[in-house]
Write an enzyme that holds these catalytic residues in place. Structure first.
Site, PDB file in Angstrom:
ATOM      1  N   HIS A 270      -6.449   4.429   8.883  1.00 58.11           N
ATOM      2  CA  HIS A 270      -5.138   4.271   9.513  1.00 58.11           C
ATOM      3  C   HIS A 270      -5.027   3.017  10.377  1.00 58.11           C
ATOM      4  O   HIS A 270      -4.804   3.074  11.579  1.00 58.11           O
ATOM      5  CB  HIS A 270      -4.772   5.514  10.316  1.00 58.11           C
ATOM      6  CG  HIS A 270      -3.293   5.677  10.485  1.00 58.11           C
ATOM      7  ND1 HIS A 270      -2.644   5.336  11.643  1.00 58.11           N
ATOM      8  CD2 HIS A 270      -2.343   6.124   9.636  1.00 58.11           C
ATOM      9  CE1 HIS A 270      -1.359   5.575  11.520  1.00 58.11           C
ATOM     10  NE2 HIS A 270      -1.145   6.056  10.298  1.00 58.11           N
TER      11      HIS A 270
ATOM     12  N   GLU B 164       4.003  -0.754   3.281  1.00 58.62           N
ATOM     13  CA  GLU B 164       2.869   0.174   3.247  1.00 58.62           C
ATOM     14  C   GLU B 164       3.097   1.293   2.236  1.00 58.62           C
ATOM     15  O   GLU B 164       4.228   1.707   1.992  1.00 58.62           O
ATOM     16  CB  GLU B 164       2.564   0.741   4.620  1.00 58.62           C
ATOM     17  CG  GLU B 164       3.560   1.751   5.142  1.00 58.62           C
ATOM     18  CD  GLU B 164       3.082   2.375   6.442  1.00 58.62           C
ATOM     19  OE1 GLU B 164       2.415   3.421   6.376  1.00 58.62           O
ATOM     20  OE2 GLU B 164       3.391   1.810   7.513  1.00 58.62           O
TER      21      GLU B 164
ATOM     22  N   ARG C  13      -4.140   3.909   3.411  1.00 58.85           N
ATOM     23  CA  ARG C  13      -2.939   3.166   3.023  1.00 58.85           C
ATOM     24  C   ARG C  13      -3.327   1.911   2.235  1.00 58.85           C
ATOM     25  O   ARG C  13      -4.407   1.348   2.420  1.00 58.85           O
ATOM     26  CB  ARG C  13      -2.136   2.689   4.242  1.00 58.85           C
ATOM     27  CG  ARG C  13      -1.686   3.751   5.197  1.00 58.85           C
ATOM     28  CD  ARG C  13      -0.487   4.537   4.654  1.00 58.85           C
ATOM     29  NE  ARG C  13       0.039   5.423   5.670  1.00 58.85           N
ATOM     30  CZ  ARG C  13      -0.446   6.620   5.961  1.00 58.85           C
ATOM     31  NH1 ARG C  13      -1.513   7.084   5.328  1.00 58.85           N
ATOM     32  NH2 ARG C  13       0.103   7.369   6.891  1.00 58.85           N
TER      33      ARG C  13
END
Length: 145
Positions: A136, A101, A116
């Site tokens: 998220h 990530e 991300r």
């Protein structure tokens, strides 16, 4: 009926000359072709079932991070490049350590924020299997390589 094709040819020529100006010159009209069939790319990735997005659809900060992933860094946050566990099971199942990530900075956030890019595969600079989340890990879109 042996001469039928010739008669049709003469008839066709006579019709063409009737359609052209009477200056005696024959002009050739350009053939209009139907528009080429553009291959429609699928809206969803058949492997993951997630909607595709292009790199240009990423926020500007995400586009920068995507380029850095291909270069191997440097990254802004110490957690960038760590293993992503895929606990949500939204991305295709892979062995542990496959996904990594990377933080996409959210301008209004004082910390890492919710955005991300998750990439999988080897080498670690591979961008062939990347996903973007703006919330998220609640939802993802596959980034078209």
């Amino acid at each position: 009926m042996k001469f039928a094709p010739i008669r049709l040819l003469v008839l066709g020529a006579a019709l063409l000359s009737a359609c052209h100006p009477s200056d005696g010159k024959t002009t050739t009209q350009p053939q209009t072709r139907p528009p080429a069939q553009t291959r429609q790319q699928p809206q969803t990735d058949p492997q993951s079932g997630l909607r595709w997005m292009s790199v240009t659809e990423l926020p500007a900060e995400g586009q920068k991070v995507y380029v850095l992933i291909g270069k191997g860094g440097p990254f802004r946050y110490s957690k960038d490049g760590v293993t992503f566990g895929n606990r949500e099971r939204i991305l295709p199942a892979q062995s542990r350590g496959y996904y990594r990530e990377y933080t996409v900075k959210t301008p209004s956030e004082s910390d890492r924020g919710p955005r991300r890019i998750i990439c999988g595969g080897q080498p670690v600079t591979s961008r062939a299997d990347c996903y973007y989340t703006a919330d998220h890990y609640t939802s993802f879109r596959r980034i078209r390589p």
